[in-house]
Design a protein around this motif. Structure first.
Motif, short mmCIF file in Angstrom:
data_model
loop_
_atom_site.label_atom_id
_atom_site.label_comp_id
_atom_site.label_asym_id
_atom_site.label_seq_id
_atom_site.Cartn_x
_atom_site.Cartn_y
_atom_site.Cartn_z
N LEU A 63 0.84 -1.21 0.00
CA LEU A 63 0.00 0.00 0.00
C LEU A 63 0.88 1.26 0.00
O LEU A 63 0.62 2.21 -0.75
N PHE A 64 1.91 1.25 0.83
CA PHE A 64 2.75 2.44 0.94
C PHE A 64 3.74 2.56 -0.22
O PHE A 64 4.32 3.62 -0.40
N GLN A 89 2.84 1.89 -3.41
CA GLN A 89 2.12 2.29 -4.62
C GLN A 89 2.07 3.81 -4.73
O GLN A 89 1.92 4.51 -3.73
N GLN A 129 -3.51 2.11 -4.62
CA GLN A 129 -3.55 2.15 -3.16
C GLN A 129 -4.94 1.73 -2.65
O GLN A 129 -5.06 0.98 -1.67
N ALA A 176 -5.84 -1.31 -0.22
CA ALA A 176 -6.57 -1.04 1.03
C ALA A 176 -7.78 -1.97 1.17
O ALA A 176 -8.07 -2.48 2.26
N THR A 199 -8.45 -4.80 4.04
CA THR A 199 -9.64 -4.87 4.91
C THR A 199 -10.02 -6.32 5.17
O THR A 199 -10.26 -6.73 6.31
N PRO A 220 2.39 10.26 -2.11
CA PRO A 220 1.80 8.91 -2.06
C PRO A 220 1.69 8.39 -0.63
O PRO A 220 0.73 7.69 -0.30
N ALA A 221 2.64 8.71 0.22
CA ALA A 221 2.59 8.23 1.61
C ALA A 221 1.39 8.81 2.32
O ALA A 221 0.71 8.12 3.10
N SER A 237 -1.46 9.79 0.86
CA SER A 237 -2.69 9.15 0.36
C SER A 237 -2.77 7.71 0.86
O SER A 237 -3.86 7.21 1.16
N ALA A 238 -1.61 7.04 0.99
CA ALA A 238 -1.62 5.67 1.52
C ALA A 238 -2.13 5.68 2.96
O ALA A 238 -2.94 4.82 3.35
N ALA A 239 -1.69 6.67 3.73
CA ALA A 239 -2.16 6.77 5.12
C ALA A 239 -3.66 7.02 5.15
O ALA A 239 -4.39 6.46 5.99
N PHE A 274 -5.79 6.04 2.86
CA PHE A 274 -6.47 4.77 2.53
C PHE A 274 -6.40 3.79 3.69
O PHE A 274 -7.33 3.02 3.90
N LEU A 275 -5.31 3.84 4.44
CA LEU A 275 -5.20 2.97 5.61
C LEU A 275 -6.25 3.36 6.64
O LEU A 275 -6.88 2.50 7.28
N THR A 315 -9.41 2.01 5.49
CA THR A 315 -9.43 0.57 5.79
C THR A 315 -9.90 0.33 7.22
O THR A 315 -10.73 -0.54 7.48
#
Lengths: 48, 187, 377
Positions: free
Chosen positions: A21-22, A24, A30, A34, A38, C7-8, C10-12, C14-15, C18
């Motif tokens: 994820l990190f 991408q 991403q 994600a 889940t 990107p980090a 946006s990844a956070a 998305f996390l 999640t």
């Protein structure tokens, strides 16, 4: 015992997904990671 | 009022008679003798219902799901309950060929001992199908009388087999209605 | 640095999404562990847990309630099992309807509404089934869970490749979680086998004379609208069939195959020596030909695809546009129960079981199941 192995396997795969994820750059990639993460997290907490 | 009651009673009586009289008017009362051996042709569960109906009708019967020629000893009538049940056949460890063999051997022995055959089909439409129909076509021709639940004869299958050979065919609406023609058929 | 940062971030984000998704979906899944409330009638004399009959079941998801209605007069002991397969709702609803209405008169009535309690905590994957169905009552709807045919894998995992059940039958692996393949159970076995063992213990300790296992099946399945009976109950089943047909219920008999092991109608009779009966009604929501699964499909039973399949002669029961509603399926179970008890009284009067307050099947059919249920709280 089997349950511990199960948890370890799912945990390992979840970390991989998190790492993925990190790494991408595209938001859509991403989002895909994600979504899969889940499912793995639900499995990790044995929620079914 | 009295006249109306009389007319109603006659109509009810007439309707009842229509239900129980045979299709072609052949003799269906007192043509069999007791004791009777009840078995199935196709290992169906309806054989148990016939046993209960025979008990209720006060008939002297023996039930044997896999009867052989030896069971015919001292019997005066053979009652075959028609209809193949794959579950029943499987449970008895038989297949259709083996069951056909058993039934035909039993009928042959009955004919030899001059024991008449009464056939019943109680399973309705659901207890028909190619396997059942093949067996019925073979067995029915040797029967002295046939009783069927109407829904099983929706396509006239039993009528077509019985009519040309003048075999009395009794149709009833429900399984429970079989008791009366069954009772009447015996002396 | 900036190139990595965007990107980090946006990844956070998305996390974080999640996490939210996990929380809400997890919470929704967890609600399946909440049992629907049952409101027993004043006639209830004892409440037990299945673990009272087999303590190792305590504190597991296999433990479940046992409701007992003892009569004043001496008679037989009847066991009614609902929810052996939690995706066959007429079984659960018939059991609940009995618990909320009856009063014992003669003999004892033992009711287990959710025999496989673990099966109620999840639903079948890839079926798109609703988690619950809504039964309308005059005071508002009551919700009941639609579970899975099998025990929750969270409670029993993994499945073997081939399952050899306690009766020695070889079955496909996932049948290890099917309660109706695990009889007579194993005291030290898998959870489902322990549930089966506990039910056998209940049968022994309560001296059950007749056991009735309530099921449903798909309209394309041959054993439908049927009384499946152990050979020790053949006369009883035949008597019940005649009674049911007289009342206008079309039903058929199926003998329990001697070589099909592990099922209630086989092992209850073989191992506990009781009269063992299994009842089947047609349920479209359970079948392969259905349209969209929904609460209304379960309760109203209307499905255009089944109606079409019926017209094409593919089914083992007539299935019209009007469907086969839950009220009719429960009414069939009640009528069969009544007919079986009538037959039992005729065959073995000393083992007769009588109770009061059971809604008439015709009334249930006319007014719906909800008309006889306790109002929701």
């Amino acid at each position: 015992m089997l349950r511990i192995f199960y948890h370890l396997i799912v945990l390992y795969l979840s970390f991989h997904l998190l790492w993925h994820l990190f790494r991408q750059k595209k938001p859509w990639s991403q989002a895909g990671a994600a979504l899969v993460l889940t499912l793995f997290l639900l499995r990790l907490f044995l929620i079914k | 009022m009295k006249k109306k009651c009389m007319v109603s009673a006659i109509l009810i009586g007439f309707s009842w008679a229509l239900l129980t009289i045979p299709a072609r008017g052949q003799e269906t009362a007192g043509i069999f003798e007791q004791p009777l051996l009840i078995t199935s042709a196709g290992q169906n569960a309806e054989v148990q219902i016939v046993a209960v109906l025979a008990k209720r009708a006060g008939l002297n019967y023996t039930l044997s799901k896999q009867a052989t020629a030896a069971d015919l000893e001292n019997m005066k009538t053979l009652v075959l309950v028609l209809g193949a049940s794959l579950k029943g056949l499987g449970a008895a460890g038989l297949d259709m060929d083996k069951e056909r063999e058993r039934v035909m051997a039993l009928i042959t022995a009955a004919q030899k001992a001059q024991v008449p055959l009464l056939c019943l089909h109680l399973g309705g439409e659901t207890r028909r199908g190619p396997q059942t129909d093949d067996l019925i076509a073979e067995v029915l021709l040797l029967a002295k009388m046939v009783i069927v639940v109407k829904s099983g004869n929706g396509d006239g299958f039993f009528t077509k087999l019985c009519q040309p050979r003048n075999i009395p065919l009794v149709e009833v609406e429900k399984t429970a209605d079989v008791q009366i023609p069954l009772q009447k058929a015996f002396k | 640095m900036n190139r990595i940062k965007a990107p980090a971030l946006s990844a956070a984000f998305f996390l974080f999404l999640t996490g939210i998704l996990c929380y809400f979906s997890g919470r929704s899944f967890r609600t399946m562990h909440r049992s629907e409330t049952v409101f027993p009638s004043v006639g209830l004399t004892d409440t037990h847990q299945l673990s009272d009959y087999f303590p190792p079941l305590k504190n597991t998801h296999g433990d479940t309630e046992v409701y007992i209605f003892r009569g004043m007069e001496k008679g037989g002991n009847l066991l009614v099992l609902g929810g052996t397969h939690p995706n066959e709702p007429a079984g659960l609803m018939t059991a609940v309807l009995l618990i909320e209405n009856i009063r014992g008169k003669r003999g004892n009535v033992i009711i287990v509404p959710r025999a496989n309690s673990s099966g109620f905590t999840h639903s079948d994957p890839q079926e798109g089934n609703p988690q619950r169905f809504e039964v309308p009552t005059p005071a508002g709807p009551r919700l009941f869970r639609l579970g899975s045919r099998l025990t929750n894998p969270v409670d029993q995992w993994p499945d073997p490749a081939i399952y050899i059940n306690p009766a020695g039958q070889k079955l496909s692996g996932n049948e290890v979680r099917n309660l109706n393949r695990c009889y007579p159970g194993r005291a030290n076995g898998f959870l489902t086998e322990r549930i089966a063992f506990a039910i056998m213990e209940l049968i022994r300790r309560e001296r059950v004379d007749i056991g009735i296992d309530l099921h449903e099946s798909a309209p394309e399945y041959p054993v439908i609208n049927a009384i499946v009976f152990h050979e020790n109950s053949s006369e009883l089943a035949a008597l019940a069939l005649l009674e049911l047909q007289a009342e206008g219920f079309d039903i058929r008999l199926e003998a329990s195959p001697v070589n099909l092991r592990g099922l209630s109608h086989r092992e209850w009779g073989d191992h506990a020596g009781i009269k063992a009966i299994l009842l089947e009604t047609p349920n479209a929501s359970h079948g392969r030909l259905k349209g969209k699964p929904s609460s209304s499909l379960i309760v109203d039973g209307k499905d255009k695809f089944y109606a079409k399949a019926s017209r094409l002669g593919w089914l083992f029961v007539p299935y019209g546009e009007e469907g086969i509603p839950l009220s009719l399926r429960v009414a069939r179970h009640l009528a069969a129960l009544k007919a079986l008890l009538g037959g039992l009284a005729e065959l073995e009067p000393e083992k007769a079981v009588e109770f009061e307050g059971m809604p008439l099947p015709s009334e249930v059919q006319k007014k719906g199941v909800g008309a006889f249920l306790h109002p929701p709280t």
